[in-house]
Motif scaffolding. Structure first.
Motif, PDB file in Angstrom:
ATOM      1  N   PRO A   1      17.690 -30.313  41.471  1.00 19.88           N
ATOM      2  CA  PRO A   1      18.132 -29.607  42.702  1.00 19.88           C
ATOM      3  C   PRO A   1      18.450 -28.109  42.440  1.00 19.88           C
ATOM      4  O   PRO A   1      18.983 -27.733  41.396  1.00 19.88           O
ATOM      5  N   ALA A   2      18.116 -27.058  43.229  1.00 19.91           N
ATOM      6  CA  ALA A   2      18.333 -25.608  43.097  1.00 19.91           C
ATOM      7  C   ALA A   2      18.690 -25.115  44.383  1.00 19.91           C
ATOM      8  O   ALA A   2      18.359 -25.704  45.625  1.00 19.91           O
ATOM      9  N   ASP A   3      19.262 -23.844  44.031  1.00 21.59           N
ATOM     10  CA  ASP A   3      19.413 -23.196  45.282  1.00 21.59           C
ATOM     11  C   ASP A   3      18.104 -22.493  45.843  1.00 21.59           C
ATOM     12  O   ASP A   3      17.502 -21.842  45.325  1.00 21.59           O
ATOM     13  N   PRO A   4      18.012 -22.783  47.197  1.00 16.55           N
ATOM     14  CA  PRO A   4      16.522 -22.401  47.817  1.00 16.55           C
ATOM     15  C   PRO A   4      16.660 -20.851  47.906  1.00 16.55           C
ATOM     16  O   PRO A   4      15.254 -20.245  48.274  1.00 16.55           O
ATOM     17  N   ALA A   5      17.731 -20.158  47.616  1.00 18.97           N
ATOM     18  CA  ALA A   5      17.650 -18.768  47.666  1.00 18.97           C
ATOM     19  C   ALA A   5      17.998 -18.173  46.174  1.00 18.97           C
ATOM     20  O   ALA A   5      18.110 -16.734  46.295  1.00 18.97           O
ATOM     21  N   GLY A   6      18.045 -19.000  45.319  1.00 19.67           N
ATOM     22  CA  GLY A   6      18.069 -18.456  43.793  1.00 19.67           C
ATOM     23  C   GLY A   6      16.934 -17.961  43.171  1.00 19.67           C
ATOM     24  O   GLY A   6      15.740 -17.756  43.778  1.00 19.67           O
ATOM     25  N   ALA A   7      16.980 -17.452  42.063  1.00 20.65           N
ATOM     26  CA  ALA A   7      15.892 -16.706  41.406  1.00 20.65           C
ATOM     27  C   ALA A   7      14.730 -17.711  41.155  1.00 20.65           C
ATOM     28  O   ALA A   7      13.606 -17.240  41.203  1.00 20.65           O
ATOM     29  N   ASP A   8      14.872 -18.899  40.590  1.00 21.10           N
ATOM     30  CA  ASP A   8      13.929 -19.821  40.166  1.00 21.10           C
ATOM     31  C   ASP A   8      13.049 -20.158  41.637  1.00 21.10           C
ATOM     32  O   ASP A   8      11.790 -20.243  41.458  1.00 21.10           O
ATOM     33  N   ALA A   9      13.824 -20.482  42.646  1.00 20.25           N
ATOM     34  CA  ALA A   9      13.253 -20.926  43.990  1.00 20.25           C
ATOM     35  C   ALA A   9      12.474 -19.501  44.361  1.00 20.25           C
ATOM     36  O   ALA A   9      11.292 -19.770  44.719  1.00 20.25           O
ATOM     37  N   ARG A  10      12.939 -18.388  44.404  1.00 18.81           N
ATOM     38  CA  ARG A  10      12.258 -17.234  44.898  1.00 18.81           C
ATOM     39  C   ARG A  10      11.022 -17.086  43.978  1.00 18.81           C
ATOM     40  O   ARG A  10       9.683 -16.786  44.304  1.00 18.81           O
ATOM     41  N   THR A  11      11.046 -17.486  42.710  1.00 11.18           N
ATOM     42  CA  THR A  11       9.952 -17.099  41.723  1.00 11.18           C
ATOM     43  C   THR A  11       8.511 -18.148  42.159  1.00 11.18           C
ATOM     44  O   THR A  11       7.294 -17.881  42.334  1.00 11.18           O
TER      45      THR A  11
ATOM     46  N   VAL B   1      11.070 -22.704  32.417  1.00 14.15           N
ATOM     47  CA  VAL B   1      10.439 -21.773  33.395  1.00 14.15           C
ATOM     48  C   VAL B   1       9.975 -22.569  34.482  1.00 14.15           C
ATOM     49  O   VAL B   1       9.468 -23.838  34.459  1.00 14.15           O
ATOM     50  N   PRO B   2      10.457 -21.982  35.705  1.00 12.74           N
ATOM     51  CA  PRO B   2      10.054 -22.703  37.129  1.00 12.74           C
ATOM     52  C   PRO B   2       8.430 -22.871  37.384  1.00 12.74           C
ATOM     53  O   PRO B   2       7.846 -21.907  37.207  1.00 12.74           O
ATOM     54  N   ILE B   3       8.033 -24.077  37.404  1.00 11.23           N
ATOM     55  CA  ILE B   3       6.629 -24.361  37.671  1.00 11.23           C
ATOM     56  C   ILE B   3       6.181 -25.015  38.943  1.00 11.23           C
ATOM     57  O   ILE B   3       5.050 -25.319  39.266  1.00 11.23           O
TER      58      ILE B   3
ATOM     59  N   PRO C   1      17.288 -21.225  54.278  1.00 11.19           N
ATOM     60  CA  PRO C   1      17.887 -21.920  53.098  1.00 11.19           C
ATOM     61  C   PRO C   1      18.931 -22.968  53.522  1.00 11.19           C
ATOM     62  O   PRO C   1      19.027 -23.815  52.749  1.00 11.19           O
ATOM     63  N   ALA C   2      19.540 -22.459  54.273  1.00 12.07           N
ATOM     64  CA  ALA C   2      20.647 -23.604  54.816  1.00 12.07           C
ATOM     65  C   ALA C   2      20.344 -24.910  55.183  1.00 12.07           C
ATOM     66  O   ALA C   2      20.898 -25.951  55.090  1.00 12.07           O
ATOM     67  N   GLU C   3      19.094 -25.154  55.577  1.00 13.94           N
ATOM     68  CA  GLU C   3      18.513 -26.460  55.985  1.00 13.94           C
ATOM     69  C   GLU C   3      17.860 -27.279  54.823  1.00 13.94           C
ATOM     70  O   GLU C   3      17.656 -28.461  54.881  1.00 13.94           O
ATOM     71  N   LEU C   4      17.766 -26.318  53.614  1.00 17.22           N
ATOM     72  CA  LEU C   4      17.341 -27.078  52.404  1.00 17.22           C
ATOM     73  C   LEU C   4      18.464 -27.488  51.324  1.00 17.22           C
ATOM     74  O   LEU C   4      18.045 -27.783  50.321  1.00 17.22           O
ATOM     75  N   VAL C   5      19.649 -27.813  51.935  1.00 15.56           N
ATOM     76  CA  VAL C   5      20.825 -27.908  50.986  1.00 15.56           C
ATOM     77  C   VAL C   5      21.339 -29.169  51.631  1.00 15.56           C
ATOM     78  O   VAL C   5      21.387 -29.455  52.785  1.00 15.56           O
ATOM     79  N   PRO C   6      22.108 -29.887  50.774  1.00 19.82           N
ATOM     80  CA  PRO C   6      22.854 -31.000  51.183  1.00 19.82           C
ATOM     81  C   PRO C   6      23.804 -30.610  52.295  1.00 19.82           C
ATOM     82  O   PRO C   6      24.432 -29.427  52.120  1.00 19.82           O
ATOM     83  N   PRO C   7      24.126 -31.028  53.355  1.00 14.75           N
ATOM     84  CA  PRO C   7      23.880 -32.459  53.747  1.00 14.75           C
ATOM     85  C   PRO C   7      22.538 -32.471  54.649  1.00 14.75           C
ATOM     86  O   PRO C   7      21.987 -33.566  54.978  1.00 14.75           O
ATOM     87  N   ARG C   8      22.021 -31.367  55.079  1.00 14.21           N
ATOM     88  CA  ARG C   8      20.922 -31.305  55.741  1.00 14.21           C
ATOM     89  C   ARG C   8      19.624 -31.304  55.177  1.00 14.21           C
ATOM     90  O   ARG C   8      18.523 -31.735  55.786  1.00 14.21           O
TER      91      ARG C   8
END
Length: 300
Positions: free
Chosen positions: A147-157, A202-204, A184-191
């Protein structure tokens, strides 16, 4: 987990480490252990940032520092800080280090040839093909999905690369803000949930899940970097999202896709998704899929 498979993996590991000389303090007769030789090779003629070496070789910071200090003491490597960022250290080979790497290259070539020489032509082809397949599968087993923060650096990459690819592949381009893109709020628990796949740090790849309504979720933003395709990453992301959906009470999953993404359509069909009528107003979608009856997976 299959105990016989584990036994065979361990047996293979012992055979390989013995054959390639990992147990010796003088790898390939060069007078230094494998770890030092490999680090010299990875630094290479262009040099490398220390943090990149740490990630690339999966080394503990303290151990890498000890290796670098040893190579510096031998006059093979020099370390310096970046003029732009004092926190960034860079390792480069000295002239002596460059000569050492040249010798390492020659010995590596000779050792590879010595492994092939005793074999017949058909055996050599089988060995090389098996090694290529093994390398691919080892890369696949090294992929980590979390799991990752959908607004984080790896997600943005991942998402930026995903959007660029869609813009190139779609007949009329791609605009991520059209339709009803997930916040982004829709892609984190509990939603929901957002997963990022990483190889050597490296994010792939990535994939998201959001709740549409009671009991129904939607798969969004499924993407794998072109260089990592064929490693089963998308399948693993999809299975992880389905498992999370089932665990959180979602019995049905939906998704949409563009007509250009035929490989994605094939994956969804193989995984039990069936095409359904349009359920949203996504202007980029041509096909809509649904999978019903999700159940919690029993651990293997």
């Amino acid at each position: 987990m299959d105990e016989d498979q584990i036994r065979r993996v361990r047996s293979f590991n012992r055979a390989v480490t013995r054959r390639i000389g990992v147990l010796s303090d003088s790898y390939l007769g060069g007078g230094r252990p494998l770890a030092e030789a490999r680090l010299l090779f990875e630094i290479g003629r262009a040099g490398a940032e220390v943090r990149e070496l740490r990630t690339r070789l999966s080394l503990d910071s303290a151990y890498l520092s000890r290796l670098l200090r040893s190579l510096e003491a031998q006059g093979l490597v020099e370390s310096s800080t970046s003029s732009r960022d004092r926190r960034v250290r860079r390792a480069t080979l000295t002239r002596k280090g460059l000569r050492e790497v040249d010798g390492l290259e020659r010995r590596s070539q000779a050792f590879a040839a010595s492994m092939l020489a005793p074999l017949g032509r058909a055996q050599r082809e089988r060995l090389v093909a098996a090694m290529s397949e093994l390398e691919r599968l080892l890369r696949a087993s090294a992929v980590e999905i979390a799991p990752a923060d959908p607004a984080g650096a790896d997600a943005r990459t991942c998402l930026e690369a995903y959007y660029r690819e869609l813009d190139e592949r779609f007949e009329r381009g791609f605009a991520p803000d059209r339709g009803t893109p997930p916040a982004p709020a829709e892609l984190v628990p509990p939603r929901g949930l957002f997963l990022v796949a990483r190889l050597d740090g490296v994010p792939i790849g990535c994939g998201g899940l959001r709740t549409l309504e009671r009991g129904t979720g939607e798969i969004k933003r499924m993407w794998v970097a072109p260089a990592a395709r064929g490693l089963g990453v998308a399948q693993r992301i999809l299975e992880a999202l389905e498992a999370h959906a089932a665990a959180t009470g979602l019995g049905t999953l939906r998704l949409d896709t563009n007509q250009a993404l035929r490989e994605a359509q094939g994956m969804y069909l193989r995984n039990g998704y069936r095409e359904i009528p349009r359920y949203n107003d996504n202007p980029h979608a041509h096909h809509w899929f649904e999978k019903r009856g999700l159940r919690r997976r029993t651990p293997a």
